[in-house]
Design a protein around this motif. Sequence first.
Motif, PDB file in Angstrom:
ATOM      1  N   VAL A 246      40.613-125.267  31.343  1.00  0.00           N
ATOM      2  CA  VAL A 246      40.957-124.802  30.006  1.00  0.00           C
ATOM      3  C   VAL A 246      42.304-124.103  30.094  1.00  0.00           C
ATOM      4  O   VAL A 246      42.466-123.132  30.840  1.00  0.00           O
ATOM      5  CB  VAL A 246      39.902-123.837  29.432  1.00  0.00           C
ATOM      6  CG1 VAL A 246      40.241-123.473  27.988  1.00  0.00           C
ATOM      7  CG2 VAL A 246      38.505-124.444  29.516  1.00  0.00           C
ATOM      8  N   THR A 247      43.282-124.568  29.334  1.00  0.00           N
ATOM      9  CA  THR A 247      44.608-123.959  29.356  1.00  0.00           C
ATOM     10  C   THR A 247      44.739-122.909  28.249  1.00  0.00           C
ATOM     11  O   THR A 247      43.984-122.897  27.282  1.00  0.00           O
ATOM     12  CB  THR A 247      45.704-125.014  29.186  1.00  0.00           C
ATOM     13  OG1 THR A 247      45.574-125.642  27.907  1.00  0.00           O
ATOM     14  CG2 THR A 247      45.619-126.077  30.284  1.00  0.00           C
ATOM     15  N   GLY A 248      45.723-122.033  28.417  1.00  0.00           N
ATOM     16  CA  GLY A 248      45.988-121.020  27.397  1.00  0.00           C
ATOM     17  C   GLY A 248      44.896-119.976  27.300  1.00  0.00           C
ATOM     18  O   GLY A 248      44.472-119.620  26.194  1.00  0.00           O
ATOM     19  N   VAL A 249      44.432-119.465  28.454  1.00  0.00           N
ATOM     20  CA  VAL A 249      43.356-118.469  28.468  1.00  0.00           C
ATOM     21  C   VAL A 249      43.924-117.178  29.043  1.00  0.00           C
ATOM     22  O   VAL A 249      43.849-116.916  30.237  1.00  0.00           O
ATOM     23  CB  VAL A 249      42.161-118.946  29.314  1.00  0.00           C
ATOM     24  CG1 VAL A 249      41.001-117.953  29.200  1.00  0.00           C
ATOM     25  CG2 VAL A 249      41.711-120.335  28.880  1.00  0.00           C
ATOM     26  N   SER A 250      44.497-116.354  28.190  1.00  0.00           N
ATOM     27  CA  SER A 250      45.118-115.128  28.681  1.00  0.00           C
ATOM     28  C   SER A 250      44.709-113.893  27.891  1.00  0.00           C
ATOM     29  O   SER A 250      45.094-112.782  28.251  1.00  0.00           O
ATOM     30  CB  SER A 250      46.644-115.258  28.647  1.00  0.00           C
ATOM     31  OG  SER A 250      47.099-115.559  27.343  1.00  0.00           O
ATOM     32  N   ARG A 251      43.908-114.076  26.819  1.00  0.00           N
ATOM     33  CA  ARG A 251      43.495-112.925  26.005  1.00  0.00           C
ATOM     34  C   ARG A 251      42.041-113.083  25.601  1.00  0.00           C
ATOM     35  O   ARG A 251      41.612-114.165  25.199  1.00  0.00           O
ATOM     36  CB  ARG A 251      44.356-112.804  24.741  1.00  0.00           C
ATOM     37  CG  ARG A 251      45.821-112.507  25.016  1.00  0.00           C
ATOM     38  CD  ARG A 251      46.585-112.242  23.725  1.00  0.00           C
ATOM     39  NE  ARG A 251      46.410-113.301  22.762  1.00  0.00           N
ATOM     40  CZ  ARG A 251      45.891-113.150  21.536  1.00  0.00           C
ATOM     41  NH1 ARG A 251      45.475-111.961  21.135  1.00  0.00           N
ATOM     42  NH2 ARG A 251      45.791-114.169  20.722  1.00  0.00           N
ATOM     43  N   ARG A 252      41.295-111.999  25.645  1.00  0.00           N
ATOM     44  CA  ARG A 252      39.883-112.057  25.270  1.00  0.00           C
ATOM     45  C   ARG A 252      39.687-112.302  23.783  1.00  0.00           C
ATOM     46  O   ARG A 252      38.596-112.702  23.360  1.00  0.00           O
ATOM     47  CB  ARG A 252      39.181-110.762  25.696  1.00  0.00           C
ATOM     48  CG  ARG A 252      38.927-110.681  27.194  1.00  0.00           C
ATOM     49  CD  ARG A 252      38.544-109.292  27.634  1.00  0.00           C
ATOM     50  NE  ARG A 252      39.689-108.386  27.554  1.00  0.00           N
ATOM     51  CZ  ARG A 252      39.620-107.085  27.773  1.00  0.00           C
ATOM     52  NH1 ARG A 252      38.453-106.512  28.045  1.00  0.00           N
ATOM     53  NH2 ARG A 252      40.706-106.328  27.696  1.00  0.00           N
TER      54      ARG A 252
END
Length: 304
Positions: A27-33
């Motif tokens: 899964v790409t673009g996973v940097s914020r909850r």
Amino acid sequence: MSVGDHAPKATATGSGELPLSGKSALVTGVSRRKGIGFAIAVRLAELGASVHIHHFAPHDANQPWGSDDLDAVRAGIRARLSSAAEFGDTGADLADASTLAPLMADAKQLTGRVDVLVCNHARSGGDGSLFDMTPERLDGHWQVNTRSTILLTRLFAEQYSDNLGGGDPTRPGERREGVVVDEHATGRVFWMTSGQQHGPMPGEVAYASSKAALAGLTATVASELLPHGIILNTVNPGPVNTGYLDPDVTDRPLDDLLEHIAQTPFRRFGRPTDPARLIGWLAADDARWIVGQVITSDGGFALS
């Protein structure tokens, strides 16, 4: 959004087994909850998948909503993994095409193969109207939102066929022969578009054009992937508040949008868990007959 916002781990109807058990997802673009990518990663973990995430925190640091604690992001996903599942993560700027192959290689190390690819990453900001547009703005959004998605999809697909990329280039209108596909053993790819087909997106010409390209290309790429045992669908998550619609940090006028939301039956923006539930279902075997679609998940927003 926190891990506690999620329901208990789902199981396949009547089987008692997690529907994505033994599968591995990137899964790409996973940097914020608060982001859609985090919600998707958590949902796939809840369904039994091993999960490798991509993140690029410097992008968020330059946005009004700011960056998040990556250790907390990692912990939130790990907490939802099944006992047999693995977790990994890679930081990379996907505007640089040389980062794509190492990212896919990292993800493959979890289980030896990536079964689900979710291209959730996107460039935000630095946009404008037609009259503000420059080659640099267009290229910046194209490189991240469109080019990297297409090339990551190719890298994913190369796992499923020794013939991809071999021989002479395919001519316009030519279809390559594929083997008979086992419908229960397909790879899954998800692209993320936006609501540009439902109405105007003022001041977001570069973003809208890069996302419209993915929606418009879905049928073509899906038809090329299917004979190799890969199902591609594109999801438009609708207006989801990932923090950018919070009044204290938003970079856009909210009055008209808030008035419109007040007239909708559900009286709310989407939550990241809304498109995450859709993608979780589409990634499992029950959704194997849905191919090459651009699916909107907006709670009826476009109908109001």
